[in-house]
Design a protein around this motif. Structure first.
Motif, PDB file in Angstrom:
ATOM      1  N   GLN A 123      -7.459 -41.922 -16.758  1.00 32.98           N
ATOM      2  CA  GLN A 123      -7.826 -40.830 -16.296  1.00 32.98           C
ATOM      3  C   GLN A 123      -7.948 -39.979 -16.851  1.00 32.98           C
ATOM      4  OE1 GLN A 123      -7.063 -40.454 -13.023  1.00 32.98           O
ATOM      5  NE2 GLN A 123      -6.903 -42.939 -12.991  1.00 32.98           N
ATOM      6  N   GLU A 124      -8.261 -39.696 -18.921  1.00 31.44           N
ATOM      7  CA  GLU A 124      -8.400 -38.115 -18.921  1.00 31.44           C
ATOM      8  C   GLU A 124      -9.915 -38.255 -19.040  1.00 31.44           C
ATOM      9  OE1 GLU A 124      -4.800 -37.249 -21.991  1.00 31.44           O
ATOM     10  OE2 GLU A 124      -4.877 -39.260 -22.266  1.00 31.44           O
ATOM     11  N   SER A 125     -10.505 -39.587 -19.264  1.00 29.46           N
ATOM     12  CA  SER A 125     -11.523 -39.217 -19.641  1.00 29.46           C
ATOM     13  C   SER A 125     -12.701 -38.538 -19.012  1.00 29.46           C
ATOM     14  CB  SER A 125     -12.417 -40.788 -19.014  1.00 29.46           C
ATOM     15  OG  SER A 125     -12.179 -40.715 -17.943  1.00 29.46           O
ATOM     16  N   PHE A 126     -13.562 -37.881 -19.443  1.00 29.08           N
ATOM     17  CA  PHE A 126     -14.159 -37.275 -18.027  1.00 29.08           C
ATOM     18  C   PHE A 126     -14.668 -37.260 -17.119  1.00 29.08           C
ATOM     19  CE2 PHE A 126     -18.619 -37.861 -19.773  1.00 29.08           C
ATOM     20  CZ  PHE A 126     -19.311 -37.855 -18.854  1.00 29.08           C
ATOM     21  N   PRO A 127     -15.282 -38.405 -16.443  1.00 32.45           N
ATOM     22  CA  PRO A 127     -15.524 -39.030 -14.940  1.00 32.45           C
ATOM     23  C   PRO A 127     -14.301 -38.587 -13.811  1.00 32.45           C
ATOM     24  CG  PRO A 127     -16.406 -40.338 -16.911  1.00 32.45           C
ATOM     25  CD  PRO A 127     -15.561 -39.158 -17.990  1.00 32.45           C
ATOM     26  N   TYR A 128     -13.060 -38.956 -14.987  1.00 37.20           N
ATOM     27  CA  TYR A 128     -12.331 -39.398 -14.305  1.00 37.20           C
ATOM     28  C   TYR A 128     -11.170 -37.762 -13.814  1.00 37.20           C
ATOM     29  CZ  TYR A 128     -11.260 -44.468 -13.360  1.00 37.20           C
ATOM     30  OH  TYR A 128     -11.607 -45.179 -12.446  1.00 37.20           O
ATOM     31  N   GLN A 129     -11.581 -37.317 -14.787  1.00 31.81           N
ATOM     32  CA  GLN A 129     -10.826 -35.517 -14.848  1.00 31.81           C
ATOM     33  C   GLN A 129     -11.632 -34.692 -13.834  1.00 31.81           C
ATOM     34  OE1 GLN A 129      -9.963 -32.939 -17.969  1.00 31.81           O
ATOM     35  NE2 GLN A 129      -9.790 -34.610 -19.335  1.00 31.81           N
ATOM     36  N   LEU A 130     -13.643 -34.571 -13.818  1.00 32.19           N
ATOM     37  CA  LEU A 130     -14.299 -34.786 -13.174  1.00 32.19           C
ATOM     38  C   LEU A 130     -14.107 -34.986 -11.510  1.00 32.19           C
ATOM     39  CD1 LEU A 130     -17.201 -33.165 -12.645  1.00 32.19           C
ATOM     40  CD2 LEU A 130     -18.282 -34.449 -13.080  1.00 32.19           C
ATOM     41  N   VAL A 131     -13.882 -35.821 -11.907  1.00 38.49           N
ATOM     42  CA  VAL A 131     -13.257 -36.829  -9.988  1.00 38.49           C
ATOM     43  C   VAL A 131     -11.848 -36.031  -9.500  1.00 38.49           C
ATOM     44  CG1 VAL A 131     -12.994 -38.547  -8.592  1.00 38.49           C
ATOM     45  CG2 VAL A 131     -14.742 -38.100 -10.274  1.00 38.49           C
ATOM     46  N   SER A 132     -11.037 -35.398 -10.520  1.00 37.15           N
ATOM     47  CA  SER A 132     -10.105 -34.436  -9.891  1.00 37.15           C
ATOM     48  C   SER A 132     -10.676 -33.541  -9.713  1.00 37.15           C
ATOM     49  CB  SER A 132      -8.539 -35.646 -11.054  1.00 37.15           C
ATOM     50  OG  SER A 132      -8.029 -34.901 -10.909  1.00 37.15           O
ATOM     51  N   GLN A 133     -10.904 -32.654 -10.737  1.00 39.74           N
ATOM     52  CA  GLN A 133     -11.086 -31.515 -10.631  1.00 39.74           C
ATOM     53  C   GLN A 133     -12.232 -31.123  -8.607  1.00 39.74           C
ATOM     54  OE1 GLN A 133     -10.498 -28.409 -12.086  1.00 39.74           O
ATOM     55  NE2 GLN A 133      -8.954 -29.467 -13.445  1.00 39.74           N
ATOM     56  N   LEU A 134     -13.025 -32.274  -8.738  1.00 38.23           N
ATOM     57  CA  LEU A 134     -13.896 -31.969  -7.529  1.00 38.23           C
ATOM     58  C   LEU A 134     -13.425 -32.612  -6.310  1.00 38.23           C
ATOM     59  CD1 LEU A 134     -17.157 -33.412  -9.054  1.00 38.23           C
ATOM     60  CD2 LEU A 134     -17.135 -31.226  -8.108  1.00 38.23           C
ATOM     61  N   LYS A 135     -12.097 -33.164  -6.817  1.00 42.51           N
ATOM     62  CA  LYS A 135     -11.309 -33.265  -5.305  1.00 42.51           C
ATOM     63  C   LYS A 135     -10.396 -32.423  -4.504  1.00 42.51           C
ATOM     64  CE  LYS A 135     -10.643 -38.669  -5.113  1.00 42.51           C
ATOM     65  NZ  LYS A 135      -9.830 -39.994  -5.666  1.00 42.51           N
ATOM     66  N   GLY A 136      -9.279 -31.797  -5.517  1.00 44.20           N
ATOM     67  CA  GLY A 136      -8.830 -30.029  -5.926  1.00 44.20           C
ATOM     68  C   GLY A 136      -9.562 -29.235  -5.535  1.00 44.20           C
ATOM     69  N   GLN A 137     -11.055 -29.125  -5.039  1.00 39.93           N
ATOM     70  CA  GLN A 137     -11.689 -28.318  -5.066  1.00 39.93           C
ATOM     71  C   GLN A 137     -12.356 -28.580  -3.650  1.00 39.93           C
ATOM     72  OE1 GLN A 137     -13.818 -25.867  -7.328  1.00 39.93           O
ATOM     73  NE2 GLN A 137     -12.607 -26.510  -9.299  1.00 39.93           N
ATOM     74  N   GLY A 138     -11.558 -29.650  -2.771  1.00 38.68           N
ATOM     75  CA  GLY A 138     -12.136 -29.942  -1.754  1.00 38.68           C
ATOM     76  C   GLY A 138     -13.369 -30.775  -1.331  1.00 38.68           C
ATOM     77  N   PHE A 139     -13.770 -31.706  -2.588  1.00 36.82           N
ATOM     78  CA  PHE A 139     -14.820 -32.571  -2.514  1.00 36.82           C
ATOM     79  C   PHE A 139     -13.963 -33.742  -2.186  1.00 36.82           C
ATOM     80  CE2 PHE A 139     -16.825 -28.722  -4.533  1.00 36.82           C
ATOM     81  CZ  PHE A 139     -18.076 -29.086  -3.749  1.00 36.82           C
ATOM     82  N   SER A 140     -14.354 -34.616  -0.651  1.00 39.01           N
ATOM     83  CA  SER A 140     -13.613 -36.184  -0.751  1.00 39.01           C
ATOM     84  C   SER A 140     -14.849 -37.084  -1.728  1.00 39.01           C
ATOM     85  CB  SER A 140     -13.705 -36.620   0.767  1.00 39.01           C
ATOM     86  OG  SER A 140     -13.536 -38.098   0.319  1.00 39.01           O
ATOM     87  N   PHE A 141     -13.810 -37.479  -2.963  1.00 40.86           N
ATOM     88  CA  PHE A 141     -15.034 -38.331  -3.790  1.00 40.86           C
ATOM     89  C   PHE A 141     -13.759 -40.297  -3.374  1.00 40.86           C
ATOM     90  CE2 PHE A 141     -17.480 -35.213  -5.227  1.00 40.86           C
ATOM     91  CZ  PHE A 141     -18.605 -35.914  -5.957  1.00 40.86           C
TER      92      PHE A 141
END
Length: 231
Positions: free
Chosen positions: A51-69
């Motif tokens: 969850q700390e890796s950049f791919p997972y953090q990236l998905v988490s941030q995008l989800k938080g901004q309204g994108f479904s991933f």
């Protein structure tokens, strides 16, 4: 302590600690976006949680901004060079395409003393492969520069000249940047930020070599504007 550094060196070269070819099967009726992350230890997140890796953090941030991933599909292993990543992608036999693809590769080419000429050729091939996974959409592929491992405790105690490491990292990054921009693909430079770790140990993981979750978060912040624009 010397034994620990030797062990870390072997792990960097051989990929002995952590690997992943994380497969995601997207439901045919899914409306979620998909993400493929290609790379080495910096993509898998060696020495930090997934969850700390950049791919997972990236998905988490995008989800938080309204994108479904969907969860990211990661093809990466500690120690991989460009030729090893190419071979792994072929062996994986990925048939689906993705809405976002990231590529970060080359540190192990530099570490092993591989030639810049070979790196250029294989990086171009990997970039073309990334474009194929993105259905040829250049706006959906994102290349990340190679961080400078010489500034880490491992680098400083490796017996290598950290100035030469920096020069070589810069040379490899000059190649991947040139080829990325020539192909019209987005390029995110995180190298300068990685060098802050020389004085800020909070940016380094517990193994004394790889980035911490905090540094990966900084990479995500650098990537987000370009990815959001593309989506």
């Amino acid at each position: 302590m010397k034994f620990q550094f030797i062990l870390l060196s072997l792990c960097l070269l051989l990929g002995c600690e952590k690997s992943a070819t994380q497969n995601m099967t997207k439901p045919t009726n899914s409306t979620s976006l998909t993400y493929l992350a290609l790379g080495d230890s910096y993509t898998i997140g060696e020495a930090v949680t997934a969850q700390e890796s950049f791919p997972y953090q990236l998905v988490s941030q995008l989800k938080g901004q309204g994108f479904s991933f969907d969860a990211p599909k990661i093809v990466a292993k500690t120690g991989w060079t460009t030729d090893e990543l190419k071979a792994a992608i072929k062996a994986e036999n990925i048939t689906q395409t993705f809405d976002v693809v990231t590529l970060l590769i080359g540190v192990n080419n530099q570490y092993r003393g591989y030639s810049e000429t070979t790196y250029r050729k294989e990086f171009k091939e990997l970039l073309q492969t990334a474009l194929t996974f993105a259905r040829g959409n250049k706006s959906r592929v994102f290349v990340v520069s190679i961080p400078d491992w010489g500034v880490t405790p491992f680098g400083k105690n490796s017996g290598k000249d950290i100035k030469i490491i920096a020069q070589q990292i810069d040379a490899f990054n000059a190649i991947n940047k040139e080829e990325t921009l020539a192909m019209g693909v987005s390029y995110t430079d995180i190298t300068a930020g990685s060098r802050v770790a020389s004085t800020d140990t909070s940016l380094i993981a517990k193994d004394g070599l790889h980035p911490s979750g905090k540094m990966y978060g900084e990479w995500v912040s650098a990537l987000l504007p370009s990815i959001k624009k593309a989506l």
